[in-house]
Design a protein around this motif. Structure first.
Motif, PDB file in Angstrom:
ATOM      1  N   SER A  97       0.849  -1.193   0.000  1.00 25.37           N
ATOM      2  CA  SER A  97       0.000   0.000   0.000  1.00 25.37           C
ATOM      3  C   SER A  97       0.885   1.245   0.000  1.00 25.37           C
ATOM      4  O   SER A  97       2.101   1.170   0.203  1.00 25.37           O
ATOM      5  CB  SER A  97      -0.897   0.014   1.236  1.00 25.37           C
ATOM      6  OG  SER A  97      -0.098   0.208   2.398  1.00 25.37           O
ATOM      7  N   LYS A  98       0.262   2.392  -0.180  1.00 24.52           N
ATOM      8  CA  LYS A  98       0.999   3.657  -0.117  1.00 24.52           C
ATOM      9  C   LYS A  98       1.615   3.820   1.274  1.00 24.52           C
ATOM     10  O   LYS A  98       2.759   4.251   1.410  1.00 24.52           O
ATOM     11  CB  LYS A  98       0.077   4.828  -0.442  1.00 24.52           C
ATOM     12  CG  LYS A  98       0.824   6.150  -0.554  1.00 24.52           C
ATOM     13  CD  LYS A  98      -0.091   7.295  -0.932  1.00 24.52           C
ATOM     14  CE  LYS A  98      -0.198   7.345  -2.423  1.00 24.52           C
ATOM     15  NZ  LYS A  98      -0.814   8.607  -2.916  1.00 24.52           N
ATOM     16  N   THR A  99       0.877   3.423   2.304  1.00 26.39           N
ATOM     17  CA  THR A  99       1.387   3.509   3.671  1.00 26.39           C
ATOM     18  C   THR A  99       2.600   2.588   3.846  1.00 26.39           C
ATOM     19  O   THR A  99       3.586   2.984   4.485  1.00 26.39           O
ATOM     20  CB  THR A  99       0.286   3.141   4.686  1.00 26.39           C
ATOM     21  OG1 THR A  99      -0.825   4.022   4.489  1.00 26.39           O
ATOM     22  CG2 THR A  99       0.785   3.253   6.109  1.00 26.39           C
ATOM     23  N   ASP A 100       2.527   1.370   3.291  1.00 20.18           N
ATOM     24  CA  ASP A 100       3.675   0.450   3.355  1.00 20.18           C
ATOM     25  C   ASP A 100       4.911   1.103   2.747  1.00 20.18           C
ATOM     26  O   ASP A 100       5.998   1.065   3.320  1.00 20.18           O
ATOM     27  CB  ASP A 100       3.398  -0.852   2.595  1.00 20.18           C
ATOM     28  CG  ASP A 100       2.300  -1.700   3.198  1.00 20.18           C
ATOM     29  OD1 ASP A 100       2.067  -1.613   4.417  1.00 20.18           O
ATOM     30  OD2 ASP A 100       1.686  -2.473   2.425  1.00 20.18           O
ATOM     31  N   MET A 101       4.715   1.689   1.558  1.00 22.55           N
ATOM     32  CA  MET A 101       5.853   2.295   0.862  1.00 22.55           C
ATOM     33  C   MET A 101       6.390   3.507   1.618  1.00 22.55           C
ATOM     34  O   MET A 101       7.601   3.708   1.674  1.00 22.55           O
ATOM     35  CB  MET A 101       5.469   2.668  -0.571  1.00 22.55           C
ATOM     36  CG  MET A 101       5.337   1.474  -1.500  1.00 22.55           C
ATOM     37  SD  MET A 101       6.854   0.482  -1.630  1.00 22.55           S
ATOM     38  CE  MET A 101       7.936   1.637  -2.464  1.00 22.55           C
ATOM     39  N   GLU A 102       5.512   4.283   2.212  1.00 19.40           N
ATOM     40  CA  GLU A 102       5.975   5.423   3.014  1.00 19.40           C
ATOM     41  C   GLU A 102       6.847   4.935   4.160  1.00 19.40           C
ATOM     42  O   GLU A 102       7.896   5.516   4.442  1.00 19.40           O
ATOM     43  CB  GLU A 102       4.789   6.223   3.552  1.00 19.40           C
ATOM     44  CG  GLU A 102       4.095   7.056   2.517  1.00 19.40           C
ATOM     45  CD  GLU A 102       2.843   7.738   3.056  1.00 19.40           C
ATOM     46  OE1 GLU A 102       2.633   7.773   4.292  1.00 19.40           O
ATOM     47  OE2 GLU A 102       2.064   8.233   2.227  1.00 19.40           O
ATOM     48  N   MET A 120       5.099  10.674  -3.763  1.00 17.69           N
ATOM     49  CA  MET A 120       5.335  10.923  -5.184  1.00 17.69           C
ATOM     50  C   MET A 120       5.925   9.691  -5.858  1.00 17.69           C
ATOM     51  O   MET A 120       5.542   9.338  -6.981  1.00 17.69           O
ATOM     52  CB  MET A 120       6.276  12.129  -5.365  1.00 17.69           C
ATOM     53  CG  MET A 120       5.612  13.447  -5.052  1.00 17.69           C
ATOM     54  SD  MET A 120       6.733  14.884  -5.068  1.00 17.69           S
ATOM     55  CE  MET A 120       7.793  14.580  -6.433  1.00 17.69           C
ATOM     56  N   CYS A 121       6.820   9.026  -5.179  1.00 28.28           N
ATOM     57  CA  CYS A 121       7.446   7.817  -5.704  1.00 28.28           C
ATOM     58  C   CYS A 121       6.392   6.726  -5.897  1.00 28.28           C
ATOM     59  O   CYS A 121       6.329   6.086  -6.955  1.00 28.28           O
ATOM     60  CB  CYS A 121       8.540   7.354  -4.752  1.00 28.28           C
ATOM     61  SG  CYS A 121       9.511   5.993  -5.372  1.00 28.28           S
ATOM     62  N   PHE A 122       5.556   6.526  -4.900  1.00 26.79           N
ATOM     63  CA  PHE A 122       4.501   5.519  -5.005  1.00 26.79           C
ATOM     64  C   PHE A 122       3.600   5.836  -6.191  1.00 26.79           C
ATOM     65  O   PHE A 122       3.292   4.964  -7.008  1.00 26.79           O
ATOM     66  CB  PHE A 122       3.678   5.461  -3.718  1.00 26.79           C
ATOM     67  CG  PHE A 122       2.595   4.426  -3.763  1.00 26.79           C
ATOM     68  CD1 PHE A 122       2.852   3.128  -3.351  1.00 26.79           C
ATOM     69  CD2 PHE A 122       1.321   4.734  -4.229  1.00 26.79           C
ATOM     70  CE1 PHE A 122       1.860   2.151  -3.408  1.00 26.79           C
ATOM     71  CE2 PHE A 122       0.329   3.769  -4.286  1.00 26.79           C
ATOM     72  CZ  PHE A 122       0.594   2.477  -3.875  1.00 26.79           C
ATOM     73  N   ASP A 123       3.169   7.079  -6.293  1.00 22.92           N
ATOM     74  CA  ASP A 123       2.270   7.467  -7.383  1.00 22.92           C
ATOM     75  C   ASP A 123       2.926   7.260  -8.747  1.00 22.92           C
ATOM     76  O   ASP A 123       2.262   6.842  -9.696  1.00 22.92           O
ATOM     77  CB  ASP A 123       1.826   8.923  -7.218  1.00 22.92           C
ATOM     78  CG  ASP A 123       0.914   9.131  -6.013  1.00 22.92           C
ATOM     79  OD1 ASP A 123       0.320   8.138  -5.526  1.00 22.92           O
ATOM     80  OD2 ASP A 123       0.802  10.280  -5.559  1.00 22.92           O
ATOM     81  N   ALA A 124       4.210   7.521  -8.838  1.00 18.70           N
ATOM     82  CA  ALA A 124       4.914   7.355 -10.115  1.00 18.70           C
ATOM     83  C   ALA A 124       5.039   5.894 -10.519  1.00 18.70           C
ATOM     84  O   ALA A 124       4.982   5.566 -11.707  1.00 18.70           O
ATOM     85  CB  ALA A 124       6.304   7.993 -10.022  1.00 18.70           C
ATOM     86  N   PHE A 125       5.193   4.998  -9.557  1.00 21.38           N
ATOM     87  CA  PHE A 125       5.419   3.585  -9.880  1.00 21.38           C
ATOM     88  C   PHE A 125       4.160   2.727  -9.788  1.00 21.38           C
ATOM     89  O   PHE A 125       4.194   1.557 -10.155  1.00 21.38           O
ATOM     90  CB  PHE A 125       6.540   3.003  -9.010  1.00 21.38           C
ATOM     91  CG  PHE A 125       7.888   3.487  -9.434  1.00 21.38           C
ATOM     92  CD1 PHE A 125       8.568   2.843 -10.454  1.00 21.38           C
ATOM     93  CD2 PHE A 125       8.462   4.596  -8.848  1.00 21.38           C
ATOM     94  CE1 PHE A 125       9.811   3.295 -10.873  1.00 21.38           C
ATOM     95  CE2 PHE A 125       9.699   5.061  -9.259  1.00 21.38           C
ATOM     96  CZ  PHE A 125      10.377   4.416 -10.275  1.00 21.38           C
ATOM     97  N   ASP A 126       3.058   3.285  -9.317  1.00 18.95           N
ATOM     98  CA  ASP A 126       1.771   2.579  -9.339  1.00 18.95           C
ATOM     99  C   ASP A 126       1.212   2.753 -10.754  1.00 18.95           C
ATOM    100  O   ASP A 126       0.342   3.577 -11.011  1.00 18.95           O
ATOM    101  CB  ASP A 126       0.828   3.148  -8.281  1.00 18.95           C
ATOM    102  CG  ASP A 126      -0.532   2.472  -8.272  1.00 18.95           C
ATOM    103  OD1 ASP A 126      -0.668   1.367  -8.843  1.00 18.95           O
ATOM    104  OD2 ASP A 126      -1.468   3.051  -7.697  1.00 18.95           O
TER     105      ASP A 126
END
Length: 159
Positions: A97-102, A120-126
């Motif tokens: 999840s985004k929380t996991d990645m954070e 931003m990184c999560f959004d770019a790679f999702d």
């Protein structure tokens, strides 16, 4: 080495437009997911060398031939990426999840990211924008931030 049926399943998954061939961007995503960690220029070189009929795309048979020659290296790097994904996917959901990645990027110790940078990184790679980072998306992420096999090993050693 992976059997042809498994390679076909991988091939079909990354054939996003359903044409029965892989274009450069699809091949790049597939190779990164397999742990090759390739640049766009390397993908162009691979396509030039392994596109047997020179039609500008890679067919399943061309991909299988490519994998026969290079699969051992992909398997080694793919194992490191798989180990990292499993380590981060603590709930065995099959995605992050985004929380996991954070948490991974800001508190994991291996990355000096701010919360905003992690988002931003999560959004770019999702890539499919489903709010979850699956294995393929995670592999693309790792290949971007860990350009060498040694970097992947260091990441796994730190987590």
């Amino acid at each position: 080495m992976a059997d042809p049926e498994s390679l076909k399943a991988v091939f079909d998954y990354f054939d996003r437009d359903g044409t029965g061939t892989l274009e450069l961007d699809e091949l790049e995503e597939l190779l990164n997911a397999l742990g090759q960690c390739v640049t766009k220029e390397e993908v162009r070189s691979i396509m030039a060398a392994d596109d047997i009929n020179s039609d500008g795309v890679m067919s399943l048979s061309e991909f299988i031939e490519f994998y026969k020659r290079h699969g051992k290296d992909a398997a080694k790097v793919g194992q490191e990426i798989g180990d990292a994904f499993k380590r981060f996917d603590r709930n065995n959901r099959g995605y992050l999840s985004k929380t996991d990645m954070e948490t991974i990027l800001t508190k994991g110790g291996a990355f000096p990211f701010t919360k905003e940078e992690a988002e931003m990184c999560f959004d770019a790679f999702d890539l499919n924008k489903d709010g979850q980072m699956d294995y393929g998306e995670f592999a693309n992420f790792l290949c971007t931030i860990c350009p060498t096999f040694e970097d992947l090993e260091k990441l796994n050693d730190r987590q």
